[in-house]
Each structure stands twice: as structure tokens, then as C-alpha cells.
Design a protein around this motif. Structure first.
Motif, PDB file in Angstrom:
ATOM      1  N   GLU A 256      37.746  -3.482  31.005  1.00  0.00           N
ATOM      2  CA  GLU A 256      37.524  -4.924  31.179  1.00  0.00           C
ATOM      3  C   GLU A 256      38.341  -5.754  30.195  1.00  0.00           C
ATOM      4  OE1 GLU A 256      33.349  -6.175  33.104  1.00  0.00           O
ATOM      5  OE2 GLU A 256      33.279  -5.810  30.953  1.00  0.00           O
ATOM      6  N   ILE A 257      38.539  -7.015  30.567  1.00  0.00           N
ATOM      7  CA  ILE A 257      39.146  -7.989  29.668  1.00  0.00           C
ATOM      8  C   ILE A 257      38.066  -8.998  29.286  1.00  0.00           C
ATOM      9  CG2 ILE A 257      40.754  -9.948  29.576  1.00  0.00           C
ATOM     10  CD1 ILE A 257      42.648  -8.230  31.240  1.00  0.00           C
ATOM     11  N   ARG A 258      37.940  -9.232  27.984  1.00  0.00           N
ATOM     12  CA  ARG A 258      36.998 -10.250  27.490  1.00  0.00           C
ATOM     13  C   ARG A 258      37.807 -11.401  26.914  1.00  0.00           C
ATOM     14  NH1 ARG A 258      34.588 -11.588  22.464  1.00  0.00           N
ATOM     15  NH2 ARG A 258      35.587  -9.816  21.453  1.00  0.00           N
ATOM     16  N   LEU A 259      37.599 -12.587  27.448  1.00  0.00           N
ATOM     17  CA  LEU A 259      38.350 -13.777  27.029  1.00  0.00           C
ATOM     18  C   LEU A 259      37.399 -14.796  26.429  1.00  0.00           C
ATOM     19  CD1 LEU A 259      40.884 -15.675  27.027  1.00  0.00           C
ATOM     20  CD2 LEU A 259      40.257 -16.291  29.384  1.00  0.00           C
ATOM     21  N   ARG A 260      37.683 -15.213  25.214  1.00  0.00           N
ATOM     22  CA  ARG A 260      36.945 -16.312  24.593  1.00  0.00           C
ATOM     23  C   ARG A 260      37.856 -17.526  24.559  1.00  0.00           C
ATOM     24  NH1 ARG A 260      34.549 -15.011  18.980  1.00  0.00           N
ATOM     25  NH2 ARG A 260      33.405 -16.919  19.471  1.00  0.00           N
ATOM     26  N   GLY A 261      37.308 -18.696  24.843  1.00  0.00           N
ATOM     27  CA  GLY A 261      38.122 -19.905  24.868  1.00  0.00           C
ATOM     28  C   GLY A 261      37.407 -21.075  24.240  1.00  0.00           C
ATOM     29  N   LEU A 262      38.206 -22.065  23.876  1.00  0.00           N
ATOM     30  CA  LEU A 262      37.670 -23.220  23.177  1.00  0.00           C
ATOM     31  C   LEU A 262      38.514 -24.449  23.489  1.00  0.00           C
ATOM     32  CD1 LEU A 262      36.761 -23.279  19.401  1.00  0.00           C
ATOM     33  CD2 LEU A 262      38.584 -24.758  20.211  1.00  0.00           C
ATOM     34  N   VAL A 263      37.852 -25.570  23.700  1.00  0.00           N
ATOM     35  CA  VAL A 263      38.514 -26.866  23.833  1.00  0.00           C
ATOM     36  C   VAL A 263      37.758 -27.801  22.900  1.00  0.00           C
ATOM     37  CG1 VAL A 263      38.955 -28.826  25.379  1.00  0.00           C
ATOM     38  CG2 VAL A 263      39.276 -26.489  26.207  1.00  0.00           C
ATOM     39  N   ALA A 264      38.497 -28.563  22.070  1.00  0.00           N
ATOM     40  CA  ALA A 264      37.814 -29.329  21.030  1.00  0.00           C
ATOM     41  C   ALA A 264      38.416 -30.707  20.852  1.00  0.00           C
ATOM     42  CB  ALA A 264      37.888 -28.566  19.704  1.00  0.00           C
ATOM     43  N   ASP A 265      37.641 -31.562  20.227  1.00  0.00           N
ATOM     44  CA  ASP A 265      38.167 -32.823  19.721  1.00  0.00           C
ATOM     45  C   ASP A 265      38.787 -32.527  18.352  1.00  0.00           C
ATOM     46  OD1 ASP A 265      37.727 -35.464  17.975  1.00  0.00           O
ATOM     47  OD2 ASP A 265      37.798 -36.038  20.091  1.00  0.00           O
ATOM     48  N   PRO A 266      39.921 -33.152  18.001  1.00  0.00           N
ATOM     49  CA  PRO A 266      40.557 -32.869  16.704  1.00  0.00           C
ATOM     50  C   PRO A 266      39.635 -33.100  15.506  1.00  0.00           C
ATOM     51  CG  PRO A 266      42.077 -34.069  18.102  1.00  0.00           C
ATOM     52  CD  PRO A 266      40.765 -34.048  18.825  1.00  0.00           C
ATOM     53  N   SER A 267      38.599 -33.917  15.687  1.00  0.00           N
ATOM     54  CA  SER A 267      37.657 -34.183  14.591  1.00  0.00           C
ATOM     55  C   SER A 267      36.697 -33.015  14.352  1.00  0.00           C
ATOM     56  CB  SER A 267      36.838 -35.431  14.902  1.00  0.00           C
ATOM     57  OG  SER A 267      35.956 -35.172  15.994  1.00  0.00           O
ATOM     58  N   GLY A 268      36.693 -32.045  15.282  1.00  0.00           N
ATOM     59  CA  GLY A 268      35.782 -30.904  15.156  1.00  0.00           C
ATOM     60  C   GLY A 268      34.508 -31.045  15.951  1.00  0.00           C
ATOM     61  N   PRO A 270      33.143 -33.154  19.715  1.00  0.00           N
ATOM     62  CA  PRO A 270      32.550 -31.907  20.186  1.00  0.00           C
ATOM     63  C   PRO A 270      33.545 -30.739  20.166  1.00  0.00           C
ATOM     64  CG  PRO A 270      33.106 -33.300  22.046  1.00  0.00           C
ATOM     65  CD  PRO A 270      33.398 -34.096  20.817  1.00  0.00           C
ATOM     66  N   LEU A 271      32.977 -29.536  20.215  1.00  0.00           N
ATOM     67  CA  LEU A 271      33.761 -28.313  20.257  1.00  0.00           C
ATOM     68  C   LEU A 271      33.133 -27.437  21.349  1.00  0.00           C
ATOM     69  CD1 LEU A 271      35.237 -26.598  17.201  1.00  0.00           C
ATOM     70  CD2 LEU A 271      33.974 -25.158  18.776  1.00  0.00           C
ATOM     71  N   LEU A 272      33.832 -27.307  22.472  1.00  0.00           N
ATOM     72  CA  LEU A 272      33.286 -26.602  23.645  1.00  0.00           C
ATOM     73  C   LEU A 272      33.811 -25.171  23.663  1.00  0.00           C
ATOM     74  CD1 LEU A 272      34.048 -29.425  26.250  1.00  0.00           C
ATOM     75  CD2 LEU A 272      32.007 -29.177  24.807  1.00  0.00           C
ATOM     76  N   GLN A 273      32.906 -24.205  23.788  1.00  0.00           N
ATOM     77  CA  GLN A 273      33.306 -22.798  23.757  1.00  0.00           C
ATOM     78  C   GLN A 273      32.713 -22.040  24.943  1.00  0.00           C
ATOM     79  OE1 GLN A 273      33.459 -20.840  19.774  1.00  0.00           O
ATOM     80  NE2 GLN A 273      32.136 -22.530  19.145  1.00  0.00           N
ATOM     81  N   GLY A 274      33.378 -20.953  25.313  1.00  0.00           N
ATOM     82  CA  GLY A 274      32.857 -20.116  26.385  1.00  0.00           C
ATOM     83  C   GLY A 274      33.485 -18.738  26.354  1.00  0.00           C
ATOM     84  N   LEU A 288      36.634 -18.634  33.056  1.00  0.00           N
ATOM     85  CA  LEU A 288      36.386 -19.350  31.801  1.00  0.00           C
ATOM     86  C   LEU A 288      36.764 -20.828  31.927  1.00  0.00           C
ATOM     87  CD1 LEU A 288      35.466 -19.332  28.896  1.00  0.00           C
ATOM     88  CD2 LEU A 288      37.752 -18.601  28.206  1.00  0.00           C
ATOM     89  N   THR A 289      37.842 -21.103  32.656  1.00  0.00           N
ATOM     90  CA  THR A 289      38.233 -22.497  32.906  1.00  0.00           C
ATOM     91  C   THR A 289      37.081 -23.258  33.564  1.00  0.00           C
ATOM     92  OG1 THR A 289      40.555 -21.907  33.193  1.00  0.00           O
ATOM     93  CG2 THR A 289      39.856 -23.983  34.143  1.00  0.00           C
ATOM     94  N   SER A 290      36.491 -22.668  34.608  1.00  0.00           N
ATOM     95  CA  SER A 290      35.381 -23.317  35.329  1.00  0.00           C
ATOM     96  C   SER A 290      34.213 -23.582  34.402  1.00  0.00           C
ATOM     97  CB  SER A 290      34.912 -22.442  36.493  1.00  0.00           C
ATOM     98  OG  SER A 290      35.957 -22.273  37.415  1.00  0.00           O
ATOM     99  N   GLU A 291      33.913 -22.604  33.561  1.00  0.00           N
ATOM    100  CA  GLU A 291      32.775 -22.747  32.642  1.00  0.00           C
ATOM    101  C   GLU A 291      32.988 -23.939  31.695  1.00  0.00           C
ATOM    102  OE1 GLU A 291      30.789 -20.415  28.874  1.00  0.00           O
ATOM    103  OE2 GLU A 291      31.668 -19.157  30.452  1.00  0.00           O
TER     104      GLU A 291
END
Length: 310
Positions: A256-268, A270-274, A288-291
Motif C-alpha cells: 500500500e501507499i500511505r499519503l499524508r497531506g496538508l494545506v495551511a494558512d501561512p499564519s499557521g 487554519p491548518l488542514l490535514q488528512g 486525499l484531495t477530496s478529503e
């Protein structure tokens, strides 16, 4: 007789990485062939007084090199995979993705203090909004400031000119230059999720150059390539260059492949992870994109882009 011309940026790290690839290829070329380097200045190397996110993220360190490939001036190019935009010009391909070095980031501080030990208000240098967001999520009391230039320049700004108390850098580049003893702290993925592609090298060539493609198979690492594919599908969905606050790191675990991802505001915040898992790299990236889309990642990045461009 064929002379294979290999394009690279001019920094010591880029040249070192390119020389490593050339050494790996040495025994694979027909005996009548030879290799030589062509060092190319990119837009990202020329504009050093502006943060990368404001210069206009995509392809800053690769565009001129890709043009040299398309024009036939060079036969292949060695890039840091994390510098590669989500989309590639028509006619070019990845001939190889090399086995990944350490994908993590590291902290080098002037006093030997770790990230959690830096005094309140300490100045931390980074060229990346991704790093900035994650540093501030952990330590909102720190002062994160942009630092540009090659690794030697950044170290000089910290150690000699005392502009910074600490720097956050890619561990892979430190390892390739043999600077491991300078590292204060390797930052675990839970603290600092790496950039998409970090630690791997991309060897790019023309898709119709079948001789070169055949030779490059010898430096291609399928395990790394599968992980990178998952990461880049995730990056592509957000039209992300390497200068938006997006992070992604995939590993192969068994089949399997396990992918962790994050999209954030530069201020820290919100910080969205999945996280997503599966056997098909592209599908894992899309899952992961959908999540993260469901958590508001698209809207957050649009807001970040507006702030950067405004």
C-alpha cells in the motif's frame, strides 16, 4: 559518438546532485558516448530580493532548463523534484525519478537550540510558506522571515551576519553536501510535513529521445516514483507550485501507499490535514484531495493566493 549534455542550475547543491546522476550513468552509456554539464541560470536564481511566493511560484527553478531541453541545447536535466510544477511542458517527460534521500526538513540554529527551545521572538529563516505555516502552528511566538539564496548564502546570513537565529532547510540537500554535522534537529513528519517530491531527484528528457529514456531506466526507482505520483496528483488538484503552503509525503508500506497531506494558512491557522491509503498511487492522491477539499482547502488556498498577489 554522442555527447550527452546535462542541464543543471548553477548552485553547488544542484551541481553536486547532477554529478551524482552522471556518476550513476557512467557505466550505462555506450563506450563512444561522453557526458558534459551545462549550467543554466533560472529566474529563481536571479531574483533574490523577493520571496518565492511573490515572484510567481510555478517553474521558477526549471523553466529555462526545460526550454533548453525543448530547444535541443541539452539532452537531459537534473532537478530537485520539489521544484517541479504540477504540469510539464508538452514533449518532455521524467526519464527517471531517483531513490529518495531523507524527505524530512531540519533545523539548524546558531546556538544549538532545538525548535521547542528557541527563545520567544527568535527569528527563523525559510523560503517556504509551507514551512512558515507549520513553524507558526507549533510556535506562534517565533518571528518567521524569508531567506533566499543557496545553502551557503543562507548559512552565512545566519552564522556570520546574525540575521537569523535558526534556519529550516531540506535534510536531503544537507546530506548531499555532506553537512550533516551542522544539523541541530531533524524535524519529524508529525511536526513538519515535507514538500511534495522533497528528497527525490527528477531526471527530465524529451519524450521522443528513446536512447536516453532507455539509459535512464538504470537510475529510476519504482518505489519512489509510486510515492511521488501520489503526492503530485494531490498537488496538481490544487494547481500548486512548490511555493504555496501545501505539503504532501507518501511512503510505501507493504503493498500500500500511505499519503499524508496538508494545506495551511501561512499564519499557521487554519491548518488542514488528512491521510489516505491504497494500492493505486493516483487514486490515493485523489482521495486525499477530496478529503481536504471537504475541509475547505480550495477556499483557503484561493484566499492565500489573493493575499500573495494583492
Amino acid at each position: 559518438m554522442r555527447t550527452v549534455v546535462i542541464g543543471t542550475r548553477r548552485s553547488e547543491l544542484a551541481v553536486t546532485q547532477t554529478q551524482w546522476v552522471m556518476n550513476q550513468l557512467q557505466g550505462q552509456l555506450p563506450s563512444s558516448w561522453e557526458m558534459k554539464q551545462e549550467r543554466i541560470v533560472t529566474k529563481g536564481d536571479q531574483i533574490l530580493n523577493v520571496t518565492l511566493s511573490k515572484v510567481g511560484g510555478k517553474g521558477l527553478f526549471v523553466k529555462e532548463i526545460e526550454q533548453a531541453l525543448l530547444d535541443g541545447r541539452i539532452d537531459l536535466a537534473v532537478h530537485s523534484m520539489k521544484d517541479m510544477p504540477a504540469e510539464m511542458p508538452k514533449g518532455l517527460t521524467f526519464g527517471a525519478i531517483t531513490e529518495r534521500e531523507d524527505a524530512r526538513d531540519c533545523l539548524i540554529s546558531r546556538t544549538g537550540a532545538r525548535l521547542e527551545e528557541l527563545p520567544q521572538g527568535a527569528i527563523v529563516g525559510t523560503s517556504s510558506l509551507r514551512r512558515q505555516a507549520q513553524i507558526l502552528a507549533l510556535r506562534p511566538d517565533l518571528d518567521v522571515k524569508p531567506v533566499r539564496g543557496n545553502l551557503q548564502t543562507r548559512m552565512k546570513k545566519m552564522m556570520d551576519e546574525k540575521q537569523f537565529d535558526a534556519l529550516v532547510l531540506a535534510q536531503a540537500g544537507i546530506n548531499r553536501l555532506g553537512w550533516e554535522e551542522k544539523v541541530t534537529q531533524v524535524l519529524i513528519e508529525e511536526k513538519m510535513l515535507p514538500a511534495v517530491g522533497q528528497g527525490a531527484l527528477a531526471v527530465q528528457c524529451r519524450e521522443d529521445d528513446h536512447e536516453i529514456i532507455e539509459i535512464l531506466k538504470s537510475v529510476h526507482d519504482e518505489k519512489t516514483a509510486a510515492a511521488i505520483q501520489a503526492e503530485r496528483v494531490f498537488l496538481h488538484a490544487f494547481e500548486g507550485g512548490c511555493h504555496l503552503p501545501i505539503a504532501g509525503h507518501a511512503v510505501r508500506e507493504g503493498g500500500e501507499i500511505r499519503l499524508r497531506g496538508l494545506v495551511a494558512d501561512p499564519s499557521g491557522s487554519p491548518l488542514l490535514q488528512g491521510e489516505a491509503k491504497g494500492t493505486d498511487p493516483a487514486e490515493v492522491g485523489r482521495t486525499l484531495t477530496s478529503e481536504l477539499m471537504d475541509k475547505g482547502a480550495r477556499e483557503l488556498l484561493n484566499q492565500v493566493k489573493e493575499e500573495i498577489e494583492g
